[in-house]
Scaffold this motif. Structure first.
Motif, PDB file in Angstrom:
ATOM      1  N   MET A 129       0.822  -1.216   0.000  1.00 56.68           N
ATOM      2  CA  MET A 129       0.000   0.000   0.000  1.00 56.68           C
ATOM      3  C   MET A 129       0.856   1.266   0.000  1.00 56.68           C
ATOM      4  O   MET A 129       0.489   2.275  -0.592  1.00 56.68           O
ATOM      5  CB  MET A 129      -0.953  -0.015   1.198  1.00 56.68           C
ATOM      6  CG  MET A 129      -2.085  -1.022   1.052  1.00 56.68           C
ATOM      7  SD  MET A 129      -3.023  -1.219   2.592  1.00 56.68           S
ATOM      8  CE  MET A 129      -4.281  -2.400   2.077  1.00 56.68           C
ATOM      9  N   LYS A 130       1.995   1.217   0.677  1.00 48.61           N
ATOM     10  CA  LYS A 130       2.913   2.364   0.664  1.00 48.61           C
ATOM     11  C   LYS A 130       3.393   2.615  -0.762  1.00 48.61           C
ATOM     12  O   LYS A 130       3.452   3.756  -1.215  1.00 48.61           O
ATOM     13  CB  LYS A 130       4.098   2.116   1.607  1.00 48.61           C
ATOM     14  CG  LYS A 130       3.766   2.399   3.085  1.00 48.61           C
ATOM     15  CD  LYS A 130       4.708   1.712   4.029  1.00 48.61           C
ATOM     16  CE  LYS A 130       5.974   2.445   4.285  1.00 48.61           C
ATOM     17  NZ  LYS A 130       6.784   1.772   5.360  1.00 48.61           N
ATOM     18  N   ARG A 131       3.706   1.545  -1.456  1.00 46.53           N
ATOM     19  CA  ARG A 131       4.152   1.664  -2.864  1.00 46.53           C
ATOM     20  C   ARG A 131       3.026   2.194  -3.739  1.00 46.53           C
ATOM     21  O   ARG A 131       3.252   3.000  -4.641  1.00 46.53           O
ATOM     22  CB  ARG A 131       4.579   0.291  -3.391  1.00 46.53           C
ATOM     23  CG  ARG A 131       6.032  -0.024  -3.207  1.00 46.53           C
ATOM     24  CD  ARG A 131       6.558  -1.014  -4.259  1.00 46.53           C
ATOM     25  NE  ARG A 131       5.713  -2.144  -4.564  1.00 46.53           N
ATOM     26  CZ  ARG A 131       5.774  -3.336  -3.954  1.00 46.53           C
ATOM     27  NH1 ARG A 131       6.663  -3.534  -2.997  1.00 46.53           N
ATOM     28  NH2 ARG A 131       4.981  -4.320  -4.294  1.00 46.53           N
ATOM     29  N   GLN A 132       1.796   1.729  -3.467  1.00 50.89           N
ATOM     30  CA  GLN A 132       0.621   2.148  -4.251  1.00 50.89           C
ATOM     31  C   GLN A 132       0.259   3.605  -3.981  1.00 50.89           C
ATOM     32  O   GLN A 132      -0.461   4.216  -4.735  1.00 50.89           O
ATOM     33  CB  GLN A 132      -0.593   1.317  -3.838  1.00 50.89           C
ATOM     34  CG  GLN A 132      -0.636  -0.085  -4.312  1.00 50.89           C
ATOM     35  CD  GLN A 132      -1.832  -0.853  -3.753  1.00 50.89           C
ATOM     36  OE1 GLN A 132      -1.998  -2.001  -4.069  1.00 50.89           O
ATOM     37  NE2 GLN A 132      -2.644  -0.246  -2.917  1.00 50.89           N
ATOM     38  N   GLY A 133       0.680   4.114  -2.815  1.00 50.44           N
ATOM     39  CA  GLY A 133       0.313   5.471  -2.417  1.00 50.44           C
ATOM     40  C   GLY A 133      -1.029   5.517  -1.706  1.00 50.44           C
ATOM     41  O   GLY A 133      -1.676   6.566  -1.645  1.00 50.44           O
ATOM     42  N   SER A 168       0.500   1.048  15.555  1.00 50.49           N
ATOM     43  CA  SER A 168       1.792   1.158  14.865  1.00 50.49           C
ATOM     44  C   SER A 168       1.605   1.264  13.358  1.00 50.49           C
ATOM     45  O   SER A 168       2.272   2.059  12.689  1.00 50.49           O
ATOM     46  CB  SER A 168       2.689  -0.039  15.194  1.00 50.49           C
ATOM     47  OG  SER A 168       3.088   0.025  16.543  1.00 50.49           O
ATOM     48  N   LEU A 169       0.668   0.463  12.817  1.00 48.63           N
ATOM     49  CA  LEU A 169       0.411   0.529  11.372  1.00 48.63           C
ATOM     50  C   LEU A 169      -0.044   1.930  10.970  1.00 48.63           C
ATOM     51  O   LEU A 169       0.374   2.455   9.933  1.00 48.63           O
ATOM     52  CB  LEU A 169      -0.691  -0.469  10.988  1.00 48.63           C
ATOM     53  CG  LEU A 169      -0.338  -1.955  10.940  1.00 48.63           C
ATOM     54  CD1 LEU A 169      -1.615  -2.783  10.778  1.00 48.63           C
ATOM     55  CD2 LEU A 169       0.638  -2.263   9.804  1.00 48.63           C
ATOM     56  N   LEU A 170      -0.881   2.522  11.813  1.00 48.71           N
ATOM     57  CA  LEU A 170      -1.399   3.862  11.504  1.00 48.71           C
ATOM     58  C   LEU A 170      -0.245   4.869  11.438  1.00 48.71           C
ATOM     59  O   LEU A 170      -0.144   5.662  10.501  1.00 48.71           O
ATOM     60  CB  LEU A 170      -2.427   4.276  12.572  1.00 48.71           C
ATOM     61  CG  LEU A 170      -3.099   5.632  12.392  1.00 48.71           C
ATOM     62  CD1 LEU A 170      -3.837   5.723  11.057  1.00 48.71           C
ATOM     63  CD2 LEU A 170      -4.086   5.898  13.538  1.00 48.71           C
ATOM     64  N   GLY A 177      -0.214   7.841   3.113  1.00 51.40           N
ATOM     65  CA  GLY A 177      -1.651   7.804   2.808  1.00 51.40           C
ATOM     66  C   GLY A 177      -2.302   6.467   3.110  1.00 51.40           C
ATOM     67  O   GLY A 177      -3.390   6.165   2.617  1.00 51.40           O
ATOM     68  N   VAL A 178      -1.638   5.640   3.932  1.00 48.86           N
ATOM     69  CA  VAL A 178      -2.207   4.335   4.292  1.00 48.86           C
ATOM     70  C   VAL A 178      -2.856   4.450   5.672  1.00 48.86           C
ATOM     71  O   VAL A 178      -2.207   4.843   6.646  1.00 48.86           O
ATOM     72  CB  VAL A 178      -1.131   3.221   4.320  1.00 48.86           C
ATOM     73  CG1 VAL A 178      -1.760   1.887   4.725  1.00 48.86           C
ATOM     74  CG2 VAL A 178      -0.450   3.108   2.960  1.00 48.86           C
ATOM     75  N   LYS A 179      -4.155   4.122   5.738  1.00 55.03           N
ATOM     76  CA  LYS A 179      -4.896   4.222   7.005  1.00 55.03           C
ATOM     77  C   LYS A 179      -5.029   2.851   7.660  1.00 55.03           C
ATOM     78  O   LYS A 179      -5.129   1.840   6.961  1.00 55.03           O
ATOM     79  CB  LYS A 179      -6.319   4.717   6.744  1.00 55.03           C
ATOM     80  CG  LYS A 179      -6.449   6.135   6.266  1.00 55.03           C
ATOM     81  CD  LYS A 179      -7.938   6.453   6.282  1.00 55.03           C
ATOM     82  CE  LYS A 179      -8.272   7.713   5.545  1.00 55.03           C
ATOM     83  NZ  LYS A 179      -9.720   7.978   5.586  1.00 55.03           N
ATOM     84  N   SER A 180      -5.084   2.844   8.979  1.00 55.28           N
ATOM     85  CA  SER A 180      -5.410   1.620   9.707  1.00 55.28           C
ATOM     86  C   SER A 180      -6.371   1.977  10.824  1.00 55.28           C
ATOM     87  O   SER A 180      -6.216   3.031  11.453  1.00 55.28           O
ATOM     88  CB  SER A 180      -4.159   0.993  10.323  1.00 55.28           C
ATOM     89  OG  SER A 180      -3.262   0.630   9.314  1.00 55.28           O
ATOM     90  N   GLY A 221      -9.517  11.320   2.771  1.00 56.98           N
ATOM     91  CA  GLY A 221      -8.173  10.779   2.993  1.00 56.98           C
ATOM     92  C   GLY A 221      -7.499  11.346   4.231  1.00 56.98           C
ATOM     93  O   GLY A 221      -6.589  10.737   4.784  1.00 56.98           O
ATOM     94  N   ALA A 222      -7.939  12.518   4.695  1.00 54.44           N
ATOM     95  CA  ALA A 222      -7.274  13.178   5.822  1.00 54.44           C
ATOM     96  C   ALA A 222      -7.828  12.733   7.172  1.00 54.44           C
ATOM     97  O   ALA A 222      -7.312  13.133   8.216  1.00 54.44           O
ATOM     98  CB  ALA A 222      -7.437  14.693   5.688  1.00 54.44           C
TER      99      ALA A 222
END
Ligand SMILES: NC(=O)c1ccc[n+]([C@@H]2O[C@H](COP(=O)([O-])OP(=O)(O)OC[C@H]3O[C@@H](n4cnc5c(N)ncnc54)[C@H](OP(=O)(O)O)[C@@H]3O)[C@@H](O)[C@H]2O)c1
Length: 237
Positions: A129-133, A168-170, A177-180, A221-222
């Motif tokens: 997901m980090k790579r995907q943005g 931690s994931l959050l 831009g990855v949410k948890s 997204g925010a």
């Protein structure tokens, strides 16, 4: 997030909360990968989805077994063209017994499904997901992940742990831009709660949990919600 044409993996989607959430996502136009151990049931569910015109795949897996989470993730990407927008760590098992009766084998078996597999799947998902943005990881914890009581130590430890993983994931995903987020329901009317003394009609309905997750997925997204507790009307938690 617009859910149309997105991709999702929902673990534990042959029953209860996971199945209801898979239905909601598919109805919104998301291509959903469903999974569970029961192959025949999975096939029946996929047939039903297909009749409704929903896009879905099924990959049977026993996620309490070493190596299965990794295989499931790889096979999921092979069905979704290498993309994953939503991971829902939902598969879980209830356990109740005093601490003095918990063997190492029981500890490992509950932790393996309830915590280890979400760690492995989340690690692979956040990297992608980090790579995907962008992307979202949803962890189904419990009110037992906020408070423990007599007999709940093992289940609660797994569900507290899921909230730690989520926090931690959050923090690690936010710059990309990855949410948890974690959902912490009380009793939900599913097969898991069948032995409860509370009548099913007085419990939270699986659809309620699905609606809360869907509402969160629709936020801008925010915005992110943290530790969402879903309580039964009149219950302490
Ligand atoms: N029901 C409640 O009161 C409640 C309250 C708070 C939180 N939760 C949490 O919500 C989540 C979903 O539970 P639910 O109430 O919807 O229960 P459920 O109806 O019993 O569903 C459990 C799901 O997990 C799958 N599963 C179980 N063991 C598995 C394994 N070894 N490998 C792969 N999949 C496995 C099952 O599929 P197969 O049998 O086909 O493998 C099924 O799809 C769990 O994490 C639970 O802890 C439930």
């Amino acid at each position: 997030m617009t859910l149309n044409r997105k991709t999702a993996l929902v673990t534990g989607s042959t029953s209860g909360i996971g199945l209801e959430l898979a239905r909601h996502l598919a109805r919104a136009g998301t291509r959903v990968v469903l999974t569970g151990r029961r192959k025949d049931l999975l096939e029946d569910i996929l047939r039903d989805f297909s009749l409704k015109g929903w896009e879905a795949d099924g990959i049977p897996a026993d996620l309490a077994t070493s190596g299965e989470a990794e295989r499931l993730f790889r096979e999921t990407l092979s069905r979704t063209g290498g993309r994953l927008d939503i991971l829902v760590n939902n598969a879980g098992v209830w356990h109740q017994s005093p601490v003095e009766d918990i063997s190492r084998a029981t500890f490992r078996s509950v932790m393996s499904l309830n915590l280890e597999t979400p760690f492995i799947l989340s690690g692979m998902a956040i990297k992608l997901m980090k790579r995907q943005g962008g992307g979202t990881i949803v962890n189904i914890s419990s009110v037992a992940g906020i408070e423990a009581w007599a007999g709940s130590a093992l289940y609660s430890a797994s569900k507290f742990g899921l909230r730690a993983l989520t926090q931690s994931l959050l923090a690690e995903g936010a710059p990309f831009g990855v949410k948890s987020f974690a959902i912490c329901p009380g009793y939900v009317a599913t097969p898991m709660a069948a032995d409860s003394p509370i009548p099913p009609e007085e419990m939270i309905q699986p659809e309620d949990v699905a609606r809360v997750v869907m509402a969160h997925l629709s936020l801008s997204g925010a915005t992110v919600l943290k530790d969402i507790v879903i309580s039964r009307l009149g219950a302490e938690q």
